[in-house]
Design a protein around this motif. Structure first.
Motif, PDB file in Angstrom:
ATOM      1  N   LEU A 263       0.825  -1.201   0.000  1.00 51.83           N
ATOM      2  CA  LEU A 263       0.000   0.000   0.000  1.00 51.83           C
ATOM      3  C   LEU A 263       0.863   1.256   0.000  1.00 51.83           C
ATOM      4  CD1 LEU A 263      -2.827   1.203   0.119  1.00 51.83           C
ATOM      5  CD2 LEU A 263      -2.713   1.071   2.616  1.00 51.83           C
ATOM      6  N   THR A 264       1.914   1.255   0.812  1.00 49.35           N
ATOM      7  CA  THR A 264       2.809   2.415   0.866  1.00 49.35           C
ATOM      8  C   THR A 264       3.463   2.673  -0.481  1.00 49.35           C
ATOM      9  OG1 THR A 264       3.259   1.983   3.202  1.00 49.35           O
ATOM     10  CG2 THR A 264       4.813   3.395   2.029  1.00 49.35           C
ATOM     11  N   ALA A 318      -7.448   6.453   3.572  1.00 54.99           N
ATOM     12  CA  ALA A 318      -7.877   6.479   4.968  1.00 54.99           C
ATOM     13  C   ALA A 318      -8.972   5.443   5.220  1.00 54.99           C
ATOM     14  CB  ALA A 318      -8.384   7.880   5.328  1.00 54.99           C
ATOM     15  N   THR A 319      -9.893   5.286   4.241  1.00 50.58           N
ATOM     16  CA  THR A 319     -10.960   4.292   4.391  1.00 50.58           C
ATOM     17  C   THR A 319     -10.395   2.882   4.419  1.00 50.58           C
ATOM     18  OG1 THR A 319     -12.511   5.742   3.231  1.00 50.58           O
ATOM     19  CG2 THR A 319     -13.095   3.408   3.378  1.00 50.58           C
ATOM     20  N   ILE A 320      -9.478   2.584   3.493  1.00 53.27           N
ATOM     21  CA  ILE A 320      -8.845   1.261   3.450  1.00 53.27           C
ATOM     22  C   ILE A 320      -8.095   0.976   4.743  1.00 53.27           C
ATOM     23  CG2 ILE A 320      -6.947  -0.015   2.386  1.00 53.27           C
ATOM     24  CD1 ILE A 320      -9.236  -0.313   0.665  1.00 53.27           C
ATOM     25  N   PRO A 425     -10.100 -11.475 -12.511  1.00 57.64           N
ATOM     26  CA  PRO A 425      -9.575 -11.931 -11.217  1.00 57.64           C
ATOM     27  C   PRO A 425      -8.844 -10.843 -10.436  1.00 57.64           C
ATOM     28  CG  PRO A 425      -9.018 -13.481 -12.984  1.00 57.64           C
ATOM     29  CD  PRO A 425      -9.509 -12.231 -13.631  1.00 57.64           C
ATOM     30  N   HIS A 426      -8.553  -9.698 -11.080  1.00 55.93           N
ATOM     31  CA  HIS A 426      -7.694  -8.696 -10.424  1.00 55.93           C
ATOM     32  C   HIS A 426      -8.408  -7.384 -10.105  1.00 55.93           C
ATOM     33  CE1 HIS A 426      -4.380 -11.332 -11.584  1.00 55.93           C
ATOM     34  NE2 HIS A 426      -4.832 -11.316 -12.822  1.00 55.93           N
ATOM     35  N   ILE A 427      -9.660  -7.221 -10.502  1.00 61.15           N
ATOM     36  CA  ILE A 427     -10.264  -5.892 -10.402  1.00 61.15           C
ATOM     37  C   ILE A 427     -10.466  -5.435  -8.966  1.00 61.15           C
ATOM     38  CG2 ILE A 427     -11.416  -6.097 -12.625  1.00 61.15           C
ATOM     39  CD1 ILE A 427     -13.991  -6.755 -11.173  1.00 61.15           C
ATOM     40  N   PHE A 428     -10.455  -6.372  -7.971  1.00 65.97           N
ATOM     41  CA  PHE A 428     -10.612  -5.968  -6.580  1.00 65.97           C
ATOM     42  C   PHE A 428      -9.266  -5.695  -5.897  1.00 65.97           C
ATOM     43  CE2 PHE A 428     -14.493  -8.516  -7.350  1.00 65.97           C
ATOM     44  CZ  PHE A 428     -15.431  -7.535  -7.081  1.00 65.97           C
ATOM     45  N   GLU A 429      -8.160  -5.825  -6.651  1.00 61.21           N
ATOM     46  CA  GLU A 429      -6.849  -5.541  -6.070  1.00 61.21           C
ATOM     47  C   GLU A 429      -6.640  -4.037  -5.969  1.00 61.21           C
ATOM     48  OE1 GLU A 429      -3.944  -7.504  -8.445  1.00 61.21           O
ATOM     49  OE2 GLU A 429      -4.807  -9.497  -8.148  1.00 61.21           O
ATOM     50  N   LEU A 449     -12.879  -0.328  -6.087  1.00 63.31           N
ATOM     51  CA  LEU A 449     -13.376  -1.704  -5.962  1.00 63.31           C
ATOM     52  C   LEU A 449     -12.729  -2.424  -4.793  1.00 63.31           C
ATOM     53  CD1 LEU A 449     -13.690  -2.828  -9.688  1.00 63.31           C
ATOM     54  CD2 LEU A 449     -15.465  -2.020  -8.120  1.00 63.31           C
ATOM     55  N   ALA A 450     -11.505  -2.045  -4.429  1.00 63.92           N
ATOM     56  CA  ALA A 450     -10.885  -2.626  -3.229  1.00 63.92           C
ATOM     57  C   ALA A 450     -11.669  -2.217  -1.986  1.00 63.92           C
ATOM     58  CB  ALA A 450      -9.432  -2.182  -3.110  1.00 63.92           C
ATOM     59  N   ILE A 451     -12.126  -0.961  -1.956  1.00 65.34           N
ATOM     60  CA  ILE A 451     -12.962  -0.500  -0.843  1.00 65.34           C
ATOM     61  C   ILE A 451     -14.280  -1.270  -0.837  1.00 65.34           C
ATOM     62  CG2 ILE A 451     -14.302   1.470   0.014  1.00 65.34           C
ATOM     63  CD1 ILE A 451     -12.014   3.272  -0.888  1.00 65.34           C
ATOM     64  N   VAL A 452     -14.855  -1.489  -2.010  1.00 66.68           N
ATOM     65  CA  VAL A 452     -16.107  -2.245  -2.102  1.00 66.68           C
ATOM     66  C   VAL A 452     -15.940  -3.637  -1.504  1.00 66.68           C
ATOM     67  CG1 VAL A 452     -17.716  -3.346  -3.711  1.00 66.68           C
ATOM     68  CG2 VAL A 452     -17.007  -0.980  -4.075  1.00 66.68           C
ATOM     69  N   LYS A 453     -14.897  -4.334  -1.911  1.00 68.47           N
ATOM     70  CA  LYS A 453     -14.691  -5.696  -1.420  1.00 68.47           C
ATOM     71  C   LYS A 453     -14.478  -5.708   0.096  1.00 68.47           C
ATOM     72  CE  LYS A 453     -11.836  -9.826  -1.967  1.00 68.47           C
ATOM     73  NZ  LYS A 453     -10.717 -10.465  -2.707  1.00 68.47           N
ATOM     74  N   ASN A 454     -13.619  -4.820   0.603  1.00 65.27           N
ATOM     75  CA  ASN A 454     -13.357  -4.783   2.047  1.00 65.27           C
ATOM     76  C   ASN A 454     -14.616  -4.429   2.835  1.00 65.27           C
ATOM     77  OD1 ASN A 454     -10.744  -5.267   1.231  1.00 65.27           O
ATOM     78  ND2 ASN A 454      -9.838  -3.830   2.665  1.00 65.27           N
ATOM     79  N   ALA A 455     -15.412  -3.495   2.305  1.00 67.37           N
ATOM     80  CA  ALA A 455     -16.636  -3.095   3.006  1.00 67.37           C
ATOM     81  C   ALA A 455     -17.648  -4.243   3.027  1.00 67.37           C
ATOM     82  CB  ALA A 455     -17.243  -1.862   2.343  1.00 67.37           C
ATOM     83  N   VAL A 456     -17.758  -4.966   1.915  1.00 68.48           N
ATOM     84  CA  VAL A 456     -18.661  -6.117   1.867  1.00 68.48           C
ATOM     85  C   VAL A 456     -18.217  -7.179   2.865  1.00 68.48           C
ATOM     86  CG1 VAL A 456     -19.411  -8.058   0.430  1.00 68.48           C
ATOM     87  CG2 VAL A 456     -19.474  -5.736  -0.478  1.00 68.48           C
TER      88      VAL A 456
END
Length: 483
Positions: A263-264, A318-320, A425-429, A449-456
């Motif tokens: 992430l950094t 910040a959300t992630i 297979p990679h769109i949520f990365e 989409l990473a936020i979407v997956k984590n929130a779900v």
């Protein structure tokens, strides 16, 4: 206990295996015998039925039964041909003189005739003829104007044809005997080793020194299993639990470190472009005091756009980070998804014409989830932003596909261009972009989409994406009703 002393474990195991093998082989032989006999009977019937069909065709063409019988008497040894009228009376029988036909009984009750009337064809194996007192194999066929029947004597050669292959039976019996001999030696060795293992387990449990071959007498298989389980349960339970917990904790920590580093690195990379753009625009303005007002305004607007991109990026980061490191501290309360979707419908209608889409929602009633309003809103908003920015479609479909006692099942789709299968297979990365140039041009951060997956996942659900058959991209996800 007397049985155990009288018969060793090896002998009991061998007798059990022997009995099982002979029963299994016996059942297989019986099945195969019946199947072979049925197959050969069906084969003979098929040949006679073909002859019946030829007879019916010949009768339709005007050929007499006598002429047909004369032409085909050599096809089968002792072939007998009978023609009946629909009422069951015999009008021709190659084994009877014409004057005797009137005295023959009605044949409707004969099994092969009854079956032919019902199904079109029928046959009977080994039935005694009432007129000739010989045993025949009968095969009958129903025609439009009559019923024909052919028969061959059920003599010894025919019986051999209809009987199962004796050579096969002898082969199976031989194989069974060989299996029994092999099973004897296999079970003797297995029984000996198992008994030795049992005594070894008992000595190890007592802490005795393991001796030579004299220390391994015969005993029971059940006791072996109990002693081995008890021995390893006492010696390895604590060590295994400790190692497992340590490995799990280490793996979790390493995974967190890897994600943080990734992430950094991604954040540093993403920040370079907008910062460099802002710096370039401002330096150009400062280096050209006499720049025309429209050009200066355009540069400032571009700088503002890059600043907005930075703001969105920092908000998403910040959300992630909040979901990764403090998910247990995120407050949850009853949230109406109807209100969230209604707000998204209103916002989409305010977009420029080229990005505006129609939002269709089929929530029949209130849909309430116990969760975090901001994160639940980010799920539907990011999916909507993704559709309006990249799908090139005209419609968004938000459907409540179903529910059970614990979860809601949702479908979020558009009718746009979809994406190539290799990207799915990679769109949520995090920071993964299908079209990097277009994504940055539209102001995307690569985290939506990473936020979407984590929130779900934070709300007890799962999510997956696939291309629709009619075009467009579809997301299917679940949300837990209760926290």
């Amino acid at each position: 206990m007397d049985l155990k002393r009288r018969f060793s474990f090896h002998r009991r195991l061998f007798l059990l295996l022997l009995a099982f093998s002979w029963v299994l082989v016996g059942c297989f032989i019986a099945f195969q015998y019946g199947r072979e006999k049925h197959f050969k009977a069906e084969s003979l019937n098929a040949r006679l039925q073909l002859l019946n069909l030829r007879l019916l065709d010949a009768l339709d063409e005007g050929t007499t039964p006598e002429a047909f019988a004369a032409r085909h008497r050599d096809d089968f040894r002792g072939l007998r041909i009978t023609v009946l009228d629909p009422a069951g009376s015999v009008v021709y029988d190659s084994a009877e003189p014409p004057e005797a036909l009137a005295s023959l009984p009605n044949h409707l009750g004969r099994p092969e005739i009854a079956q032919a009337l019902a199904d079109g064809t029928g046959y009977t194996i080994r039935r005694l003829s009432e007129s000739t007192h010989d045993t025949y194999f009968y095969s009958a066929m129903r025609g439009e104007r009559c019923i024909v029947r052919t028969a061959v004597p059920y003599s010894l050669p025919l019986h051999e044809v209809l009987s199962a292959d004796r050579a096969f039976l002898r082969f199976m019996l031989g194989i069974t005997l060989l299996m029994s001999v092999a099973g004897y030696f296999a079970t003797r060795r297995l029984g000996h080793n198992i008994v030795r293992l049992k005594e070894f387990a008992e000595q190890a449990e007592r802490g005795d020194e393991i001796g030579g071959a004299e220390a391994f007498p015969h005993d029971e298989l059940g006791d072996i299993s109990a002693n081995i389980v008890r021995l390893y349960a006492q010696l390895q339970r604590t060590t295994a639990d400790r190692d497992r917990e340590h490995a799990a904790a280490l793996h979790e920590e390493q995974e967190k470190i890897r994600i943080k580093k990734q992430l950094t690195n991604n954040i540093n990379h993403e920040l370079k472009t907008p910062v460099a753009s802002i710096q370039g625009y401002l330096e150009t303005i400062l280096a050209n005091p006499g720049m025309a007002a429209p050009q200066r305004t355009a540069f400032l607007e571009k700088s503002l756009a890059q600043t907005e991109r930075l703001r969105r990026l920092l908000t998403d980061v910040a959300t992630i980070t909040r979901m990764d490191e403090a998910s247990q501290l995120i407050s949850k309360e009853p949230v109406s998804l109807n209100e969230i979707v209604a707000e998204i419908q209103s916002d989409v209608q305010l977009l420029p014409e080229e990005r505006r889409m129609r939002v269709h929602c089929n929530f029949a009633g209130p849909v309430v989830v116990e969760g975090n309003a901001a994160l639940l809103g980010s799920v539907f908003r990011n999916l909507a932003d993704n559709a309006t920015a990249y799908s090139s479609g005209r419609d968004i479909f938000i459907d409540l596909a179903g529910e059970d006692d614990e979860r809601y099942f949702f479908r979020f789709a558009d009718n746009g261009i979809g994406i190539d299968e290799e990207h799915l297979p990679h769109i949520f990365e995090r920071f993964y972009r299908v079209d990097k140039g277009r994504s940055r041009k539209m102001g995307g951060t690569g985290l939506g989409l990473a936020i979407v997956k984590n929130a779900v996942m934070l709300h007890g659900g799962t999510i997956e994406a696939h291309n629709r058959d009619k075009g467009g991209l579809e997301f299917r996800f679940t949300l837990s009703k209760r926290a």
